[in-house]
Design a protein around this motif. Structure first.
Motif, PDB file in Angstrom:
ATOM      1  N   ASP A   1       0.815  -1.223   0.000  1.00  0.00           N
ATOM      2  CA  ASP A   1       0.000   0.000   0.000  1.00  0.00           C
ATOM      3  C   ASP A   1       0.844   1.266   0.000  1.00  0.00           C
ATOM      4  O   ASP A   1       0.467   2.276  -0.589  1.00  0.00           O
ATOM      5  CB  ASP A   1      -0.931  -0.005   1.220  1.00  0.00           C
ATOM      6  N   ASP A   2       1.997   1.243   0.665  1.00  0.00           N
ATOM      7  CA  ASP A   2       2.815   2.445   0.742  1.00  0.00           C
ATOM      8  C   ASP A   2       3.694   2.641  -0.494  1.00  0.00           C
ATOM      9  O   ASP A   2       4.516   3.550  -0.536  1.00  0.00           O
ATOM     10  CB  ASP A   2       3.697   2.398   1.992  1.00  0.00           C
ATOM     11  N   LYS A   3       3.525   1.785  -1.502  1.00  0.00           N
ATOM     12  CA  LYS A   3       4.332   1.905  -2.712  1.00  0.00           C
ATOM     13  C   LYS A   3       3.452   1.891  -3.962  1.00  0.00           C
ATOM     14  O   LYS A   3       3.853   1.389  -5.011  1.00  0.00           O
ATOM     15  CB  LYS A   3       5.349   0.755  -2.790  1.00  0.00           C
ATOM     16  N   LYS A   4       2.238   2.456  -3.837  1.00  0.00           N
ATOM     17  CA  LYS A   4       1.309   2.403  -4.949  1.00  0.00           C
ATOM     18  C   LYS A   4       1.704   3.341  -6.084  1.00  0.00           C
ATOM     19  O   LYS A   4       1.441   3.086  -7.250  1.00  0.00           O
ATOM     20  CB  LYS A   4      -0.111   2.762  -4.462  1.00  0.00           C
ATOM     21  N   CYS A   5       2.345   4.460  -5.763  1.00  0.00           N
ATOM     22  CA  CYS A   5       2.707   5.442  -6.783  1.00  0.00           C
ATOM     23  C   CYS A   5       4.042   5.029  -7.399  1.00  0.00           C
ATOM     24  O   CYS A   5       5.105   5.346  -6.858  1.00  0.00           O
ATOM     25  CB  CYS A   5       2.787   6.838  -6.177  1.00  0.00           C
TER      26      CYS A   5
END
Length: 414
Positions: free
Chosen positions: A256-260
């Motif tokens: 989730d913390d690496k979606k971009c």
């Protein structure tokens, strides 16, 4: 040549193009469940006896037979050569032994002659002195006998004259003895042989007559071992791209913390893990995913510059291009750090490796870097590389293609 599957004891009905082997129906759900290109065996083996494969295999058998015959002939000649080399080696050893024997026999003869000569000189000198001493001793014995007779029968005058003569002779004899003692005649002259140090060193240090070496060099024999792709001739022509049906095998789960993210490259490593190059906001990251698609770890959190491509090199090492920075970095996946930086003279966009060299490309040039040379260099290495001008290469290829078309227009081809 059995037409039945040895694993399932069923008749072969299908053919797997990927593994180049016949299969039964149960094989499809067992060993070949991932294989996509399964064909009816009857279609594959139709007219196989009249196919080019038979002629090619017949030629291969002849080539292999001739190769065996050439190798056997070559090895027999090598056996005879080895025998001749053995005879030469024996002759060389015997020649050296005879030379040593002749030398030592000559030296032995010379030293024995010298021994005989010097012994004769000493013996002659001592015999001469011994003879002189015996003569003088006999003279003294005679005087002693005369002295005894004189004391008994001589008159006073005779006694006086005789004593004078005896005293004179005795004085000379005593002087002679004193001269002998002060001179060199009574010194001990002992014969002694002193062996030359080089001869002693032979006995002490020479432990071997020589060494037998087997010198190996590449064989000049050139044989045709046949083709490596014989089994593939049984497979019909591969289908075109329009008939290939891709299917989804794996989906990677991004945390989730690496979606971009902006994926610059994705590589499947030899251990079936996935390496993702994320190029976002002028910084690049390397992420590693497990075989099941789950996130494993972040290999590198920040690489300098904008990365464009990555590839597996060898062991745990991958290469990453840094675009306009004109630089390649080698990253150790396990240690999670940059282990080498390579600077070149042009932009770095694409990269590939076979484990021995790196090929780095830009729009106009490609650079070949020898990895063994880089391994011996420092951390920041400017490699001695080979540049390839792609425009010149394209022009040369275009010229070759035109020449081919020109030839095809003037000659019929089958």
């Amino acid at each position: 040549m059995s037409t039945y599957c040895q694993d399932h004891m069923e008749k072969f009905k299908l053919y797997c193009s990927f593994h180049a082997c016949p299969c039964c129906e149960k094989c499809c759900s067992d060993k070949h469940k991932e294989c996509r290109d399964m064909k009816p065996l009857s279609d594959v083996v139709a007219q196989v006896k009249s196919s080019a494969w038979v002629q090619l295999l017949d030629k291969d058998l002849k080539d292999v037979k001739e190769s065996f015959e050439e190798i056997i002939k070559y090895l027999k000649s090598r056996v005879n050569t080895c025998k001749f080399q053995k005879i030469q080696a024996f002759a060389k050893i015997q020649y050296m032994k005879n030379s040593i024997d002749e030398l030592f026999n000559k030296l032995e003869k010379e030293i024995k002659y010298d021994l005989e000569y010097k012994h004769s000189e000493l013996e002659s000198e001592m015999n001469t002195l011994l003879l002189q001493l015996e003569q003088r001793a006999n003279q003294i014995n005679q005087l002693q006998s005369d002295f005894s007779q004189m004391t008994q029968h001589a008159t006073e005058l005779q006694m006086y004259v005789g004593l004078k003569e005896i005293e004179k002779t005795t004085s000379k004899a005593a002087q002679y003895i004193d001269d002998l003692k002060r001179g060199d005649n009574l010194k001990e002259n002992n014969l002694q042989v002193i062996i030359t140090p080089s001869v002693h060193s032979i006995v002490k240090y020479v432990k071997s007559f020589g060494d037998i070496h087997i010198h190996t060099r590449p064989s000049p024999l050139q044989v045709n071992a046949g083709r490596e792709d014989q089994a593939q001739f049984l497979v019909p022509t591969y289908p075109g791209f329009d008939l290939i049906k891709p299917s989804m095998l794996r989906t990677l789960s991004i945390p989730d913390d690496k979606k971009c993210i902006h994926i610059g490259a994705c590589r499947i490593l030899p251990d079936s893990t996935y390496l993702i190059l994320n190029n976002q906001d002028k910084k690049s990251q390397l992420w590693l995913f497990n075989n099941d698609g789950t996130f494993k770890k972040e290999v590198i959190g920040k690489l300098p510059g904008s990365s464009t491509d990555t590839c597996f090199v060898r062991n745990n090492t991958v290469a990453v291009t840094l675009g306009s920075a004109n630089q390649i970095v080698l990253v150790d996946i396990e240690k999670k750090k940059v282990i080498k930086k390579i600077k070149i003279s042009h932009d770095c966009y694409g990269v590939a490796s076979d484990g021995q060299i790196l090929v780095i490309s830009s729009s106009e040039k490609s650079t070949i870097v020898n990895l063994d040379d880089i391994k011996r260099g420092t951390k920041d290495t400017k490699g001695t590389v080979k540049l390839i001008n792609l425009k010149q290469t394209d022009n040369a290829m275009a010229k070759n293609e035109k020449d081919k078309q020109k030839n095809n227009s003037t000659h019929d081809t089958t």
